[in-house]
Design an enzyme around this catalytic site. Structure first.
Site, PDB file in Angstrom:
ATOM      1  N   LYS A  11      32.395  53.303  39.261  1.00 48.24           N
ATOM      2  CA  LYS A  11      33.520  54.216  39.462  1.00 48.24           C
ATOM      3  C   LYS A  11      33.060  55.538  40.094  1.00 48.24           C
ATOM      4  CE  LYS A  11      36.333  52.303  35.660  1.00 48.24           C
ATOM      5  NZ  LYS A  11      37.156  52.641  34.448  1.00 48.24           N
ATOM      6  N   TYR A  51      45.185  48.735  39.133  1.00 45.06           N
ATOM      7  CA  TYR A  51      45.462  48.905  37.705  1.00 45.06           C
ATOM      8  C   TYR A  51      46.945  48.724  37.375  1.00 45.06           C
ATOM      9  CZ  TYR A  51      40.724  50.548  36.537  1.00 45.06           C
ATOM     10  OH  TYR A  51      39.371  50.629  36.298  1.00 45.06           O
ATOM     11  N   PHE A  59      48.037  57.052  30.308  1.00 41.92           N
ATOM     12  CA  PHE A  59      46.839  57.436  31.056  1.00 41.92           C
ATOM     13  C   PHE A  59      46.865  56.985  32.522  1.00 41.92           C
ATOM     14  CE2 PHE A  59      45.900  53.430  28.818  1.00 41.92           C
ATOM     15  CZ  PHE A  59      45.446  52.621  29.850  1.00 41.92           C
ATOM     16  N   ARG A  87      30.962  42.585  29.765  1.00 44.77           N
ATOM     17  CA  ARG A  87      31.653  43.520  28.861  1.00 44.77           C
ATOM     18  C   ARG A  87      30.685  44.008  27.777  1.00 44.77           C
ATOM     19  NH1 ARG A  87      37.024  44.969  30.388  1.00 44.77           N
ATOM     20  NH2 ARG A  87      36.978  45.821  28.292  1.00 44.77           N
ATOM     21  N   ASN A 114      34.554  56.528  32.659  1.00 45.03           N
ATOM     22  CA  ASN A 114      33.646  55.676  31.883  1.00 45.03           C
ATOM     23  C   ASN A 114      32.758  54.778  32.759  1.00 45.03           C
ATOM     24  OD1 ASN A 114      35.561  53.874  32.669  1.00 45.03           O
ATOM     25  ND2 ASN A 114      36.211  53.275  30.612  1.00 45.03           N
ATOM     26  N   HIS A 117      33.905  49.510  35.756  1.00 43.74           N
ATOM     27  CA  HIS A 117      34.948  48.548  35.430  1.00 43.74           C
ATOM     28  C   HIS A 117      34.312  47.178  35.242  1.00 43.74           C
ATOM     29  CE1 HIS A 117      38.655  46.216  35.596  1.00 43.74           C
ATOM     30  NE2 HIS A 117      38.022  45.398  36.429  1.00 43.74           N
ATOM     31  N   GLU A 128      40.933  40.347  41.025  1.00 39.96           N
ATOM     32  CA  GLU A 128      40.314  41.646  41.306  1.00 39.96           C
ATOM     33  C   GLU A 128      39.296  41.539  42.441  1.00 39.96           C
ATOM     34  OE1 GLU A 128      40.763  43.303  36.729  1.00 39.96           O
ATOM     35  OE2 GLU A 128      38.763  42.895  37.521  1.00 39.96           O
TER      36      GLU A 128
HETATM   37  N1  UDP Z   1      41.733  54.415  30.173  1.00 41.70           N
HETATM   38  C1  UDP Z   1      42.025  55.729  29.845  1.00 41.70           C
HETATM   39  N2  UDP Z   1      42.533  55.992  28.593  1.00 41.70           N
HETATM   40  C2  UDP Z   1      42.766  55.006  27.682  1.00 41.70           C
HETATM   41  C3  UDP Z   1      42.490  53.667  28.039  1.00 41.70           C
HETATM   42  C4  UDP Z   1      41.965  53.408  29.287  1.00 41.70           C
HETATM   43  O1  UDP Z   1      41.820  56.631  30.648  1.00 41.70           O
HETATM   44  O2  UDP Z   1      43.246  55.307  26.565  1.00 41.70           O
HETATM   45  C5  UDP Z   1      41.167  54.116  31.504  1.00 41.70           C
HETATM   46  C6  UDP Z   1      39.667  53.855  31.476  1.00 41.70           C
HETATM   47  O3  UDP Z   1      39.096  54.347  32.683  1.00 41.70           O
HETATM   48  C7  UDP Z   1      39.618  52.345  31.412  1.00 41.70           C
HETATM   49  C8  UDP Z   1      40.791  51.963  32.313  1.00 41.70           C
HETATM   50  O4  UDP Z   1      41.787  52.945  32.023  1.00 41.70           O
HETATM   51  O5  UDP Z   1      38.375  51.856  31.864  1.00 41.70           O
HETATM   52  C9  UDP Z   1      41.369  50.584  32.081  1.00 41.70           C
HETATM   53  O6  UDP Z   1      41.684  50.443  30.701  1.00 41.70           O
HETATM   54  P1  UDP Z   1      41.289  49.121  29.901  1.00 41.70           P
HETATM   55  O7  UDP Z   1      41.961  49.201  28.581  1.00 41.70           O
HETATM   56  O8  UDP Z   1      41.562  47.930  30.753  1.00 41.70           O
HETATM   57  O9  UDP Z   1      39.719  49.318  29.644  1.00 41.70           O
HETATM   58  P2  UDP Z   1      38.461  48.557  30.265  1.00 41.70           P
HETATM   59  O10 UDP Z   1      38.866  47.126  30.509  1.00 41.70           O
HETATM   60  O11 UDP Z   1      38.059  49.281  31.527  1.00 41.70           O
HETATM   61  O12 UDP Z   1      37.390  48.669  29.202  1.00 41.70           O
HETATM   62 MG    MG Z   2      40.478  46.324  31.446  1.00 42.89          MG
END
Ligand code: UDP
Ligand code: MG
Length: 143
Positions: A11, A51, A59, A87, A114, A117, A128
């Site tokens: 990212k 997304y 968010f 993951r 974070n 992805h 994706e």
């Molecule tokens: N995100 C955020 N706040 C939240 C949850 C998610 O900003 O409370 C952002 C974060 O960058 C995350 C992305 O949205 O990586 C996608 O969310 P997801 O729940 O799919 O998490 P991931 O699969 O990336 O762990």
């Molecule tokens: Mg996700």
């Protein structure tokens, strides 16, 4: 176990922190084969499309601003059990909850910024991957 593909994105915070090399090193060290890779920049709209599943969540606006804030590095990775193993390598979405030694624990500043992805299923990984790469850009059979 089946060979799977996952789509990762280093990212914009990863790129800004000069961590492309370190995170890619960890990915390769963990046994993932890079079968496609590029540097690109999402717009607010293309970040929103990627997304789309999160549209309407509190968010979403911040997330699409962040994801379009600078260049990012999408990659397609191949490995046995790639979805789940990736993951595990990156850790929980919120770095505060991520296990020791994971990429997000070590490098992420917040739940939003974070670092990486990772696809959450084989099916979504395919969708994706196609979002970023044409078939002709996937070098599937590196020796
Ligand atoms: N995100 C955020 N706040 C939240 C949850 C998610 O900003 O409370 C952002 C974060 O960058 C995350 C992305 O949205 O990586 C996608 O969310 P997801 O729940 O799919 O998490 P991931 O699969 O990336 O762990
Ligand atoms: Mg996700």
């Amino acid at each position: 176990m089946a060979v799977e593909r996952t789509l990762t994105i280093l990212k914009p915070d990863c790129v800004r922190k000069n961590l492309i090399g370190e995170v890619t090193r960890r990915i390769q060290e963990a046994g993932f084969k890079v079968v496609a890779m590029k540097m690109t920049r999402l717009t607010k709209d293309t970040a929103g499309g990627f997304y789309a599943v999160h549209k309407g969540k509190p968010f979403y606006d911040e997330l699409t601003d962040f994801m379009s804030s600078g260049p990012c590095v999408p990659m397609i990775l191949e490995k046995e059990n790639a979805i789940s193993d990736f993951r595990k390598l990156i850790g929980a979405t919120n770095p505060a909850d991520a296990d020791e030694g994971t990429v997000r624990k070590d490098f992420a500043d917040s739940v939003g910024e974070n670092i990486v992805h990772g696809s959450d299923s084989v099916e979504n990984g395919k969708i994706e991957a196609a979002y970023f790469f044409a078939e002709s850009e996937v070098v599937a059979n590196l020796a």
